[in-house]
Design a protein around this motif. Sequence first.
Motif, PDB file in Angstrom:
ATOM      1  N   PRO A 107       0.924  -1.254  -0.131  1.00  0.00           N
ATOM      2  CA  PRO A 107       0.080   0.041   0.053  1.00  0.00           C
ATOM      3  C   PRO A 107       0.817   1.210  -0.105  1.00  0.00           C
ATOM      4  O   PRO A 107       1.665   1.403   0.844  1.00  0.00           O
ATOM      5  N   ILE A 108       0.466   2.121  -0.872  1.00  0.00           N
ATOM      6  CA  ILE A 108       1.294   3.420  -0.909  1.00  0.00           C
ATOM      7  C   ILE A 108       1.189   4.134   0.046  1.00  0.00           C
ATOM      8  O   ILE A 108       2.224   4.907   0.670  1.00  0.00           O
ATOM      9  N   VAL A 109      -0.018   4.270   0.761  1.00  0.00           N
ATOM     10  CA  VAL A 109      -0.247   5.050   1.905  1.00  0.00           C
ATOM     11  C   VAL A 109       0.692   4.656   3.222  1.00  0.00           C
ATOM     12  O   VAL A 109       1.001   5.429   3.949  1.00  0.00           O
ATOM     13  N   ALA A 110       1.074   3.295   3.328  1.00  0.00           N
ATOM     14  CA  ALA A 110       1.784   2.782   4.248  1.00  0.00           C
ATOM     15  C   ALA A 110       3.602   3.102   3.804  1.00  0.00           C
ATOM     16  O   ALA A 110       4.157   3.075   4.707  1.00  0.00           O
ATOM     17  N   LEU A 111       3.772   2.924   2.644  1.00  0.00           N
ATOM     18  CA  LEU A 111       5.118   3.079   2.180  1.00  0.00           C
ATOM     19  C   LEU A 111       5.697   4.413   2.056  1.00  0.00           C
ATOM     20  O   LEU A 111       6.772   4.495   2.477  1.00  0.00           O
ATOM     21  N   ALA A 112       4.821   5.587   1.941  1.00  0.00           N
ATOM     22  CA  ALA A 112       5.368   6.812   1.700  1.00  0.00           C
ATOM     23  C   ALA A 112       5.878   7.236   3.136  1.00  0.00           C
ATOM     24  O   ALA A 112       7.131   7.857   3.123  1.00  0.00           O
ATOM     25  N   PRO A 113       5.074   7.155   4.110  1.00  0.00           N
ATOM     26  CA  PRO A 113       6.152   7.591   5.588  1.00  0.00           C
ATOM     27  C   PRO A 113       7.161   6.745   5.910  1.00  0.00           C
ATOM     28  O   PRO A 113       8.219   7.378   6.424  1.00  0.00           O
ATOM     29  N   VAL A 114       7.252   5.477   5.479  1.00  0.00           N
ATOM     30  CA  VAL A 114       8.635   4.965   5.652  1.00  0.00           C
ATOM     31  C   VAL A 114       9.873   5.447   4.747  1.00  0.00           C
ATOM     32  O   VAL A 114      10.759   5.479   5.302  1.00  0.00           O
ATOM     33  N   LEU A 115       9.527   5.722   3.511  1.00  0.00           N
ATOM     34  CA  LEU A 115      10.427   6.171   2.818  1.00  0.00           C
ATOM     35  C   LEU A 115      10.908   7.641   2.949  1.00  0.00           C
ATOM     36  O   LEU A 115      11.978   8.004   2.984  1.00  0.00           O
ATOM     37  N   TYR A 116       9.879   8.467   3.632  1.00  0.00           N
ATOM     38  CA  TYR A 116      10.267   9.751   4.273  1.00  0.00           C
ATOM     39  C   TYR A 116      11.479   9.462   5.283  1.00  0.00           C
ATOM     40  O   TYR A 116      12.289  10.498   5.458  1.00  0.00           O
ATOM     41  N   THR A 117      10.988   8.424   6.004  1.00  0.00           N
ATOM     42  CA  THR A 117      11.736   8.416   7.335  1.00  0.00           C
ATOM     43  C   THR A 117      13.338   7.798   6.699  1.00  0.00           C
ATOM     44  O   THR A 117      14.379   8.616   7.286  1.00  0.00           O
ATOM     45  N   MET A 118      13.264   7.192   5.756  1.00  0.00           N
ATOM     46  CA  MET A 118      14.612   6.820   5.077  1.00  0.00           C
ATOM     47  C   MET A 118      15.392   8.040   4.299  1.00  0.00           C
ATOM     48  O   MET A 118      16.664   8.227   4.579  1.00  0.00           O
ATOM     49  N   PHE A 119      14.743   8.564   3.649  1.00  0.00           N
ATOM     50  CA  PHE A 119      15.557   9.548   2.514  1.00  0.00           C
ATOM     51  C   PHE A 119      15.229  11.264   3.032  1.00  0.00           C
ATOM     52  O   PHE A 119      15.804  12.111   2.559  1.00  0.00           O
ATOM     53  N   GLY A 120      14.338  11.247   4.026  1.00  0.00           N
ATOM     54  CA  GLY A 120      13.965  12.821   4.568  1.00  0.00           C
ATOM     55  C   GLY A 120      12.535  13.292   3.914  1.00  0.00           C
ATOM     56  O   GLY A 120      12.643  13.054   2.506  1.00  0.00           O
ATOM     57  N   ALA A 121      12.101  13.683   4.651  1.00  0.00           N
ATOM     58  CA  ALA A 121      10.545  14.252   4.168  1.00  0.00           C
ATOM     59  C   ALA A 121      10.779  15.616   3.159  1.00  0.00           C
ATOM     60  O   ALA A 121      10.053  15.855   2.381  1.00  0.00           O
ATOM     61  N   GLY A 122      12.132  16.096   3.242  1.00  0.00           N
ATOM     62  CA  GLY A 122      12.201  17.428   2.469  1.00  0.00           C
ATOM     63  C   GLY A 122      12.838  17.058   1.009  1.00  0.00           C
ATOM     64  O   GLY A 122      13.091  17.768   0.084  1.00  0.00           O
ATOM     65  N   GLU A 123      13.168  15.626   0.821  1.00  0.00           N
ATOM     66  CA  GLU A 123      13.829  15.232  -0.548  1.00  0.00           C
ATOM     67  C   GLU A 123      12.471  14.822  -1.310  1.00  0.00           C
ATOM     68  O   GLU A 123      11.649  14.366  -0.761  1.00  0.00           O
ATOM     69  N   GLU A 124      12.920  14.777  -2.676  1.00  0.00           N
ATOM     70  CA  GLU A 124      11.544  14.362  -3.598  1.00  0.00           C
ATOM     71  C   GLU A 124      11.830  12.761  -3.831  1.00  0.00           C
ATOM     72  O   GLU A 124      11.040  12.307  -4.534  1.00  0.00           O
ATOM     73  N   THR A 125      13.127  12.143  -3.216  1.00  0.00           N
ATOM     74  CA  THR A 125      13.538  10.922  -3.767  1.00  0.00           C
ATOM     75  C   THR A 125      12.248   9.792  -3.590  1.00  0.00           C
ATOM     76  O   THR A 125      11.786   9.090  -3.953  1.00  0.00           O
ATOM     77  N   ALA A 126      11.653  10.272  -2.267  1.00  0.00           N
ATOM     78  CA  ALA A 126      10.551   9.250  -1.738  1.00  0.00           C
ATOM     79  C   ALA A 126       9.453   9.165  -2.731  1.00  0.00           C
ATOM     80  O   ALA A 126       8.870   8.158  -3.106  1.00  0.00           O
TER      81      ALA A 126
END
Length: 256
Positions: A107-126
């Motif tokens: 689920p994208i809604v669950a994956l997005a917060p995890v990726l923000y934690t990994m790469f940072g919420a200020g980056e567009e990578t997630a």
Amino acid sequence: MRETTAGRARMIMAPVILGVVVIVLWQLVVVGFAIKPYVLPSPLSIWDQFTRAFGTIWSGTKVTGFNALVGLLLGAVLGILFAVFSALLRVFDELSLPVVLALAVVPIVALAPVLYTMFGAGEETARQLVAALAVFIPVYVNTLRGLRQVRPVHRDLMRAYAASAWQATRTVTLPGATPFLFTGLRIASSLAVISALIAEYFGGPVDGLGRSITSAASYSNYPLAYAFVLGSIVLGLVFYLLTLALEKFATRHSPP
């Protein structure tokens, strides 16, 4: 020639006329029943906000569109490569199948917060990775299906002509797989925009369309929120039409 032109005109005009009718009925229903904006804004109020905030909408469209484009390209390349390896190597196909199935139900809604934690919420990578994941599945599935459409009789015919592996791939396998590939890309083009928008809901800068929609709704400016939604719809249509144009160009200039 005239029949072809008339048929194309009907194909274009039919959805346009239907869209105009729906918008007119929408406006009449909202005005006639005095529906509140927080329930459903009128098309005129949405268009008014769209023209007033066009600069902001355009800026958000560029941010979201860039993330969707990066995700589309990354997911498409990976999907095609995985499909090619799966079609050529049965071992790779069997090993990658569980991974692909797992990615398909993430689920994208669950994956997005995890990726923000990994790469940072200020980056567009997630946001780009979320879009790439959504693109990967339809491109992989459709491309692999196309690569497996070659009939045994065609393979036998190429062997009878002593064709090399590349000649068989170029003249039989790739032309047969091309329509399936572009079907996956057309589906993925819309999914890339939708996924980039959803990923923006969960943090990061407010430059994208997704965050702009939630910000406008939080301030109860519902016509403005729908104006940002309109910008998202236009962005999705642009992606779809560009993919469709690429398909037309590729099929028209493909070797016989």
